[in-house]
Design a protein around this motif. Structure first.
Motif, short mmCIF file in Angstrom:
data_model
loop_
_atom_site.label_atom_id
_atom_site.label_comp_id
_atom_site.label_asym_id
_atom_site.label_seq_id
_atom_site.Cartn_x
_atom_site.Cartn_y
_atom_site.Cartn_z
N VAL A 164 0.53 -0.98 -0.10
CA VAL A 164 -0.10 -0.25 0.00
C VAL A 164 0.68 1.34 -0.17
CG1 VAL A 164 -1.83 1.14 1.42
CG2 VAL A 164 -1.85 -1.07 1.06
N GLU B 52 -6.58 1.51 5.71
CA GLU B 52 -5.99 0.52 3.60
C GLU B 52 -4.74 -0.21 4.71
OE1 GLU B 52 -6.29 2.14 0.40
OE2 GLU B 52 -7.72 3.40 0.57
N PRO C 198 -6.40 -4.16 10.65
CA PRO C 198 -7.34 -3.10 10.97
C PRO C 198 -8.37 -3.16 12.66
CG PRO C 198 -7.58 -4.13 8.92
CD PRO C 198 -6.74 -5.01 9.10
N HIS D 265 -6.40 7.59 5.16
CA HIS D 265 -6.50 6.31 3.64
C HIS D 265 -5.73 5.36 4.82
CE1 HIS D 265 -8.37 8.57 1.05
NE2 HIS D 265 -9.18 7.40 0.73
N TRP E 82 1.13 4.05 -2.70
CA TRP E 82 0.63 5.64 -2.76
C TRP E 82 2.17 6.28 -2.27
CZ3 TRP E 82 -1.88 4.31 3.10
CH2 TRP E 82 -2.59 4.60 2.85
#
Ligand SMILES: Cc1cc2nc3c(=O)[nH]c(=O)nc-3n(C[C@H](O)[C@H](O)[C@H](O)COP(=O)(O)OP(=O)(O)OC[C@H]3O[C@@H](n4cnc5c(N)ncnc54)[C@H](O)[C@@H]3O)c2cc1C
Length: 434
Positions: free
Chosen positions: A388, A408, A413, A405, A392
């Motif tokens: 991730v 994500e 989580p 975010h 980004w």
């Protein structure tokens, strides 16, 4: 069919061999002075700590090499005759090659301290170092105290190893806070506290002057440079960084700097001679990376890249966005992109830092002051997803976007939901204050 010889059976050399085999029918020989088979260097500490046996650190079964027609040879190469394309081993054996891959790794630094070669004084790099530590410090009855010199990743691992057997440890760190040449102050200070919580006698801003021998030539004490204090000990761990293992190449005609100089294709100045892994030194660092990258995954990437070149598809080494991970005792550390310490940070880099009240979890996010672009993140005690952050960074997201975010990127989580709320609210508060 070419005759490929690889010196070094670490992650870099072995990855190159495996991928050359996948791509070709070349003859492949790996030479190593250390062990018969490839093992995971990063797992060495767990053998001493009793979590695994040496056999468990070997990623491949012993039959793998024969099955894949990769010849293994245990020998120390003392000379490379590049004009004749021949290697000479310690025993005087000559080994010819068509292409030579140097993957000789690193060795622990020694800075000429008086007493550095006494018995009981050692680094923590090789399988031999591990065996030596087992002999020097089997228990707290034999080793009443160990002193570790040098506050980096290997130093803290060695401290953890010795503490796992209840051996008292004094840790001499030259800097005034642990690893603060790399970590921002908030993180470095948190790790100082964590080290002390593990009953390690952390001495910051402290240098080694000398190591004193007993009547049998074994280390009996260290002397502190700043105070002259004499600290009795039986073992001294030298963990003040590592240097490429290249001494045997001095007269080879291969260009050397701190390491073996290579271009972006991992080629040296001598035709058909290449270098990969810890021992390779780029003429200039790629992006913000250092010219020498002594980390596991870059050794693997270099091995994969070079295999393509050797097999006819000349490929440039492109390591992508920087990332790394390590463990400081109980605290996991991950870094993606660039978060520099106060010492090396530029004027256009601004940090947002959040720390949990329990002083074992924190993050630092680095942002470009003018564009708001996300430059990188360090996380401690919170595990994130590499893919991730990699995306980004490629998409050049802003820090605002990244913070919003964050779920994500979280590895777990549910477990970390609470921290994200805290992080978001700290970030919003900081923006309002600014
Ligand atoms: C204790 C410890 C923990 C680490 N933890 C991490 C971590 O958590 N994450 C991370 O990214 N990195 C870590 N590292 C660093 C990582 O292990 C190295 O970057 C990586 O192993 C280097 O791989 P390499 O293939 O370049 O060389 P090496 O693994 O050093 O292999 C080189 C081999 O070549 C042999 N050799 C050298 N010269 C000769 C010669 N003349 N003749 C014959 N053989 C020769 C050596 O004996 C050695 O076996 C750690 C290192 C140590 C020591």
């Amino acid at each position: 069919m070419k005759n490929i010889v690889i010196i070094g059976n670490g992650i870099a050399g072995v990855t190159a061999a495996r991928h050359i085999r996948k791509l070709s029918d070349h003859k492949i020989t790996i030479i190593s002075a250390e062990t018969d088979h490839f093992f995971s260097r990063t797992a060495l500490m767990y053998i001493y700590m009793g979590h695994m046996k040496y056999e468990h650190t070997k990623p491949y079964e012993d039959y793998f090499w024969k099955k894949n027609r990769i010849d293994l040879k245990r020998a120390f190469v003392k000379q490379v005759l590049t004009d004749d394309k021949v290697l000479v081993t310690q025993e005087g054996e000559k080994i010819a090659y068509d292409s030579l891959i140097l993957a000789t790794g690193s060795k622990p630094n020694k800075f000429g301290w008086p007493g550095q070669d006494l018995e009981g004084v050692q680094g923590m790099y090789s399988k031999q170092d591990l065996d030596m530590l087992e002999a020097n410090a089997p228990n707290k009855e034999t080793c009443n105290r160990a002193v570790i010199v040098g506050g980096g990743l290997i130093g803290i691992e060695m401290a953890e190893m010795l503490r796992s057997r209840n051996i008292p440890v004094t840790f001499l760190v030259r800097e005034n806070s642990f690893w603060n040449g790399v970590l921002p102050a908030g993180e470095s200070e948190m790790i100082n506290d964590h080290i002390k919580d593990h009953h390690i006698d952390l001495r910051l801003g402290t240098n080694l002057k000398e190591i004193l021998p007993d009547e049998n030539g074994r280390a009996r004490a260290v002397v502190i440079a700043e105070t002259g204090e004499e600290l009795p000990c039986n073992v001294v761990g030298l963990t003040a960084g590592v240097t490429p293992n290249i001494d045997f190449l001095k007269d080879s005609g291969i260009e050397l700097g701190r390491g073996i100089k290579v271009n972006r294709f991992l080629e040296t100045n001598v035709k058909d001679v290449y270098a990969i892994g810890d021992c390779a030194e780029q003429h200039e660092g790629i992006g913000l990376r250092r010219p020498i990258e002594a980390v596991w995954y870059t050794g693997r990437m270099m091995g994969e890249t070079l295999a393509q070149t050797i097999c006819g598809n000349r490929l440039e080494y492109k390591p992508g966005h920087w990332f790394n991970s390590a463990k400081f005792l109980d605290i996991e550390y991950q870094t993606y992109g660039w978060v520099f310490s106060e010492r090396s940070k530029s004027d256009t880099e601004q940090h947002f830092h959040w720390k949990h009240d329990d002083n074992t979890k924190c993050i630092t996010v680095s942002t470009h002051t003018e564009t708001g672009k996300f430059l990188g993140i360090n996380t401690f005690g919170i595990r994130m997803r590499h893919e991730v952050f990699d995306r980004w960074l490629t998409e050049e997201r802003t820090t605002d976007y990244v913070i919003k975010h964050l779920p994500e990127a979280n590895f777990d989580p549910e477990f970390y939901k609470q921290f994200e709320i805290q992080i978001l609210s700290a970030y919003t508060n900081q923006l309002q204050t600014a």
